[in-house]
Design a protein around this motif. Structure first.
Motif, PDB file in Angstrom:
ATOM      1  N   ALA A 196       0.852  -1.196   0.000  1.00  0.00           N
ATOM      2  CA  ALA A 196       0.000   0.000   0.000  1.00  0.00           C
ATOM      3  C   ALA A 196       0.883   1.238   0.000  1.00  0.00           C
ATOM      4  O   ALA A 196       1.824   1.358   0.779  1.00  0.00           O
ATOM      5  CB  ALA A 196      -0.896  -0.010   1.226  1.00  0.00           C
ATOM      6  N   GLU A 197       0.590   2.144  -0.914  1.00  0.00           N
ATOM      7  CA  GLU A 197       1.399   3.357  -1.011  1.00  0.00           C
ATOM      8  C   GLU A 197       1.082   4.292   0.150  1.00  0.00           C
ATOM      9  O   GLU A 197      -0.067   4.433   0.531  1.00  0.00           O
ATOM     10  CB  GLU A 197       1.127   4.067  -2.331  1.00  0.00           C
ATOM     11  CG  GLU A 197       1.616   3.289  -3.527  1.00  0.00           C
ATOM     12  CD  GLU A 197       1.413   4.077  -4.816  1.00  0.00           C
ATOM     13  OE1 GLU A 197       1.366   5.319  -4.744  1.00  0.00           O
ATOM     14  OE2 GLU A 197       1.303   3.445  -5.862  1.00  0.00           O
ATOM     15  N   THR A 198       2.128   4.918   0.679  1.00  0.00           N
ATOM     16  CA  THR A 198       1.913   5.893   1.734  1.00  0.00           C
ATOM     17  C   THR A 198       1.490   7.206   1.095  1.00  0.00           C
ATOM     18  O   THR A 198       1.989   7.578   0.033  1.00  0.00           O
ATOM     19  CB  THR A 198       3.195   6.112   2.557  1.00  0.00           C
ATOM     20  OG1 THR A 198       4.224   6.522   1.671  1.00  0.00           O
ATOM     21  CG2 THR A 198       3.610   4.854   3.287  1.00  0.00           C
ATOM     22  N   PRO A 199       0.547   7.901   1.706  1.00  0.00           N
ATOM     23  CA  PRO A 199       0.099   9.153   1.105  1.00  0.00           C
ATOM     24  C   PRO A 199       1.226  10.183   1.104  1.00  0.00           C
ATOM     25  O   PRO A 199       1.997  10.279   2.053  1.00  0.00           O
ATOM     26  CB  PRO A 199      -1.046   9.604   2.009  1.00  0.00           C
ATOM     27  CG  PRO A 199      -0.857   8.863   3.284  1.00  0.00           C
ATOM     28  CD  PRO A 199      -0.109   7.601   2.946  1.00  0.00           C
ATOM     29  N   THR A 200       1.337  10.887   0.014  1.00  0.00           N
ATOM     30  CA  THR A 200       2.362  11.927  -0.062  1.00  0.00           C
ATOM     31  C   THR A 200       1.876  13.147   0.694  1.00  0.00           C
ATOM     32  O   THR A 200       0.691  13.483   0.652  1.00  0.00           O
ATOM     33  CB  THR A 200       2.656  12.301  -1.522  1.00  0.00           C
ATOM     34  OG1 THR A 200       1.442  12.731  -2.124  1.00  0.00           O
ATOM     35  CG2 THR A 200       3.220  11.129  -2.280  1.00  0.00           C
ATOM     36  N   GLU A 201       2.788  13.794   1.390  1.00  0.00           N
ATOM     37  CA  GLU A 201       2.407  14.962   2.168  1.00  0.00           C
ATOM     38  C   GLU A 201       2.436  16.199   1.288  1.00  0.00           C
ATOM     39  O   GLU A 201       3.400  16.445   0.579  1.00  0.00           O
ATOM     40  CB  GLU A 201       3.347  15.136   3.357  1.00  0.00           C
ATOM     41  CG  GLU A 201       3.200  14.027   4.373  1.00  0.00           C
ATOM     42  CD  GLU A 201       3.914  14.343   5.662  1.00  0.00           C
ATOM     43  OE1 GLU A 201       4.100  15.543   5.965  1.00  0.00           O
ATOM     44  OE2 GLU A 201       4.277  13.398   6.355  1.00  0.00           O
ATOM     45  N   VAL A 202       1.362  16.931   1.357  1.00  0.00           N
ATOM     46  CA  VAL A 202       1.254  18.165   0.594  1.00  0.00           C
ATOM     47  C   VAL A 202       1.735  19.299   1.491  1.00  0.00           C
ATOM     48  O   VAL A 202       1.263  19.440   2.622  1.00  0.00           O
ATOM     49  CB  VAL A 202      -0.215  18.407   0.161  1.00  0.00           C
ATOM     50  CG1 VAL A 202      -0.344  19.712  -0.581  1.00  0.00           C
ATOM     51  CG2 VAL A 202      -0.709  17.245  -0.660  1.00  0.00           C
TER      52      VAL A 202
END
Length: 107
Positions: free
Chosen positions: A23-29
């Motif tokens: 599962a990909e980790t969400p990228t931080e905006v």
């Protein structure tokens, strides 16, 4: 008793491939800081008709009288947004009440 052999139609469970993506980790905006809504930092002159005390500085702001000029203060984070301060090019003539007095300037 003889054990029954599985027929060729029955398949034995095979281990899943390790190539299944994790599962990909969400990228931080990046979050941008909001623009300050009040007056900009700088030197301001006190323009109100009565003296006032600003406890958070601490600063006693004086009005202009016959013998004394109005308080001119360098607000590093901007003056209070109370309509009592006007931007000026004059040199500051007062420090915070808990600081040493400023040297008099010649204007």
């Amino acid at each position: 008793m003889p054990t029954a052999k599985p027929s060729k139609d029955e398949s034995t469970p095979q281990p899943q491939d390790a190539a299944v993506p994790a599962a990909e980790t969400p990228t931080e905006v990046p979050v941008e800081a909001p623009e300050p809504s009040g007056p900009k930092p700088g030197v301001y002159e006190y323009t109100h008709f009565t003296d006032s005390v600003y406890l958070h500085v601490p600063l006693t702001a004086h009005t202009a009288t016959d013998g004394r000029p109005a308080t001119v203060f360098d607000w590093p984070f901007g003056p209070p947004d109370d309509g009592r301060w006007a931007p000026t090019k004059k040199s500051p003539n007062q420090a915070a009440d808990n600081m040493p007095a400023l040297a008099p300037s010649e204007e």
